[in-house]
Design a protein around this motif. Structure first.
Motif, PDB file in Angstrom:
ATOM      1  N   HIS A 272       0.846  -1.190   0.000  1.00 16.43           N
ATOM      2  CA  HIS A 272       0.000   0.000   0.000  1.00 16.43           C
ATOM      3  C   HIS A 272       0.883   1.242   0.000  1.00 16.43           C
ATOM      4  CE1 HIS A 272      -2.642  -3.095   1.414  1.00 16.43           C
ATOM      5  NE2 HIS A 272      -2.173  -3.067   2.633  1.00 16.43           N
TER       6      HIS A 272
ATOM      7  N   TRP B 223      -4.527   0.719   3.675  1.00 15.30           N
ATOM      8  CA  TRP B 223      -5.668   0.088   3.009  1.00 15.30           C
ATOM      9  C   TRP B 223      -6.969   0.560   3.638  1.00 15.30           C
ATOM     10  CZ3 TRP B 223      -8.754  -3.424   5.817  1.00 15.30           C
ATOM     11  CH2 TRP B 223      -8.192  -3.951   6.990  1.00 15.30           C
TER      12      TRP B 223
ATOM     13  N   ASP C  58      -8.046   5.247  -3.197  1.00 13.75           N
ATOM     14  CA  ASP C  58      -7.408   5.531  -1.912  1.00 13.75           C
ATOM     15  C   ASP C  58      -6.720   6.898  -1.969  1.00 13.75           C
ATOM     16  OD1 ASP C  58      -5.692   4.464  -3.840  1.00 13.75           O
ATOM     17  OD2 ASP C  58      -4.207   3.855  -2.353  1.00 13.75           O
TER      18      ASP C  58
END
Ligand code: MTE
Length: 395
Positions: free
Chosen positions: A75, A79, A180
Motif C-alpha cells: 500500500h 488500506w 485511496d
C-alpha cells in the motif's frame, strides 16, 4: 521406523472427546498450530507501515494458489475497507471523442455483467529489489514474497469500454485511478485491454476481494508488475498516450548502469525460486528431500525449469505440476537425496518465448547493481554441512 511410538499407541484426547460444533468459527480460520505462517514486514524497510509491504510466506505454501489471508500487501497510503454500496467506478475519455457515453457504475451494475474467472500471479516490480547489490535478507519470504497467485473474477475492461462507446481505434492507453489517498494512477497500454486480458475484478479465490487487495474493485493486468493492478479502482480514462504520472516518472523505473532511468518496463520477465528447502530452514538429516518451488513469466506459460544442486555446474530438468497456465505460477519439483555435503540449490526457468532466467552475472552486466525493480536473477540457497540453508549469490 516409528513402531512403538506412544503417539500412535496411546489414546488421544481428540479421539476420546466431543469436538466443537459446526459454525463455531462462522468464517473459518487456520489451525492454531499454523500460527507461524503469516505475512511479515521487513523491519526498517520503510518508515511507516501504511506505505509499506508485507511479504507472503512462500516457504509454507503448496500448489500455486495463495490463500487470500496470506496474499502479500503493498500500500502507498494504507488500506481501506470501502462500503461497496458507496463505491463508484467511472469511465471517461481524455478527450470527449474518445468515449461517447461516459458512465458511472455501481457495484450492482458491475455484478450484473457476465463474469470471467482466471488464475494469474501478481508480482510487485520491487520483488527481490533488496538483493540487487548483494545478499540482504535471509528467507524466501523476504527475497520473493511480493508474489501471490489467485483466481480472479471480474468483467473484462473491454466489455465496459464498449458499453460506454469508447473509440477502441483511437485509444492507445488507458489511465487507471485508485480510490485511496495515494493518487495511484497508472498508464496501461491498450493491447491487453483489447485482447480481453485486463479485468475489472471483484472476486479473489471464490469470494469478494479482501480489503487489503482492493475491495470491492481492482484492476487485473496479467503479466504486468503489481503497481498497475490498481486497487480500490474508481476510474479508467481512455487516452492516446502514456500519462507519465508520478508513480511512472519517479517510482517503478529501472536505474540502468549508465545512470539513466528506463520507464515503462512493466512486464515481469521469466523467474523462478526454490521455496523448499530455502533460506532459514534446516535439513534435519541426510537422505531424501523433495526440492520444490515456483516459476512464472509475464509473457506466457512456463516451458521448463532446470534445477542445480551444485551451484549451476550441472542441471536436471524438474517436473512441472499441472495446471501450467499463462501468466500464472507453475509449481515444479525434483527428488533429491542429500549426501550431507555442502550444496548450492538453484532453479532456472524458461518460458514459452524461449526466455531463459538470467544469473546474477548476466543480469548485472545488462542492468547494473543499483536498481530496485525487476530483479529476476537465479536465486541460490546454500545448504551447509550442518543442514542450515542460507541465502548466497553466485555470479
Ligand atoms: N492501488 C492503489 N490504489 N494504491 C496502492 O497503494 N499499490 C500497488 C498496486 N495497486 C497500490 C495499488 C502496488 S505497488 C502493488 S505491488 C499492488 O497493488 C499490490 O497488490 P496487493 O496489495 O493486493 O498485493
Amino acid at each position: 521406523t516409528g513402531i512403538g511410538d506412544p503417539d500412535i499407541l496411546n489414546p488421544t484426547p481428540w479421539g476420546s472427546s466431543l469436538g466443537q460444533p459446526v459454525a463455531a468459527t462462522p468464517y473459518g480460520l487456520p489451525s492454531r498450530h499454523e500460527r507461524g505462517l503469516v505475512r511479515r514486514q521487513s523491519p526498517g524497510l520503510t518508515q511507516v507501515a501504511a506505505a509499506s509491504v508485507s511479504f507472503a510466506p512462500l516457504q509454507g505454501l503448496f500448489g500455486i494458489i495463495t490463500p487470500s489471508g496470506l496474499h502479500f500487501e503493498r500500500h502507498h497510503q494504507g488500506w481501506q475497507d470501502i462500503d461497496p454500496t458507496r463505491h463508484r467506478f467511472m469511465i471517461d475519455g481524455a478527450r470527449p471523442e474518445f468515449v461517447k457515453t461516459p458512465k458511472v457504475y455501481t457495484m450492482d451494475d458491475i455484478l450484473r455483467l457476465p463474469p470471467v474467472s482466471r488464475m494469474h500471479f501478481i508480482e510487485c516490480g520491487a520483488n527481490t529489489g533488496m538483493e540487487w547489490g548483494n545478499v540482504a535478507v535471509p528467507t524466501v519470504q523476504y527475497t520473493h514474497g511480493m508474489l501471490s497467485c489467485s483466481e480472479f473474477t471480474g468483467v473484462p475492461l473491454r466489455t465496459l469500454l464498449e458499453d460506454c462507446g469508447a473509440d477502441l481505434k483511437a485509444a492507445k492507453y488507458v489511465l487507471a485511478e485508485g480510490g485511496d489517498g495515494s493518487s495511484m494512477t497508472r498508464s496501461i497500454p491498450i493491447e491487453p485491454v483489447l485482447s480481453g486480458e485486463v479485468l475489472v475484478a471483484y472476486g479473489q479465490n471464490g469470494e469478494m476481494l479482501r480489503p487489503e487487495n482492493g475491495y470491492p474493485l481492482r484492476l487485473v493486468v496479467p503479466g504486468v508488475q503489481g503497481v498497475s493492478w490498481v486497487k480500490w479502482l474508481r476510474r479508467v480514462e481512455v487516452g492516446d498516450r502514456p500519462y507519465a504520472t508520478k508513480d511512472e516518472a519517479v517510482h517503478y523505473i529501472d536505474l540502468m548502469p549508465d545512470g539513466q532511468h528506463r520507464q515503462y518496463s512493466s512486464i515481469q520477465e521469466c523467474k523462478s525460486v526454490i521455496t523448499t528447502p530455502s533460506g532459514g530452514q534446516t535439513l534435519m538429516a541426510k537422505g531424501y528431500f523433495t526440492i520444490s518451488g515456483l516459476a512464472w513469466s509475464g509473457r506466457g506459460k512456463i516451458k521448463r525449469v532446470d534445477v542445480s544442486v551444485d551451484g549451476g555446474v550441472t542441471w536436471v530438468e524438474a517436473t512441472l505440476q499441472t495446471p501450467i497456465l499463462s501468466k500464472c505460477l507453475t509449481r515444479f519439483s525434483l527428488p533429491w537425496s542429500w549426501d550431507g555435503q555442502p550444496a548450492l540449490l538453484q532453479s532456472r526457468a524458461i518460458d514459452e518465448t524461449g526466455f531463459v532466467q538470467p544469473g546474477y552475472g548476466q543480469l548485472r552486466a545488462a542492468r547494473g547493481s543499483r536498481s530496485i525493480y525487476h530483479n529476476n536473477a537465479i536465486q541460490t540457497w546454500q545448504v551447509a554441512e550442518n543442514g542450515d540453508v542460507n541465502n548466497v549469490q553466485i555470479l
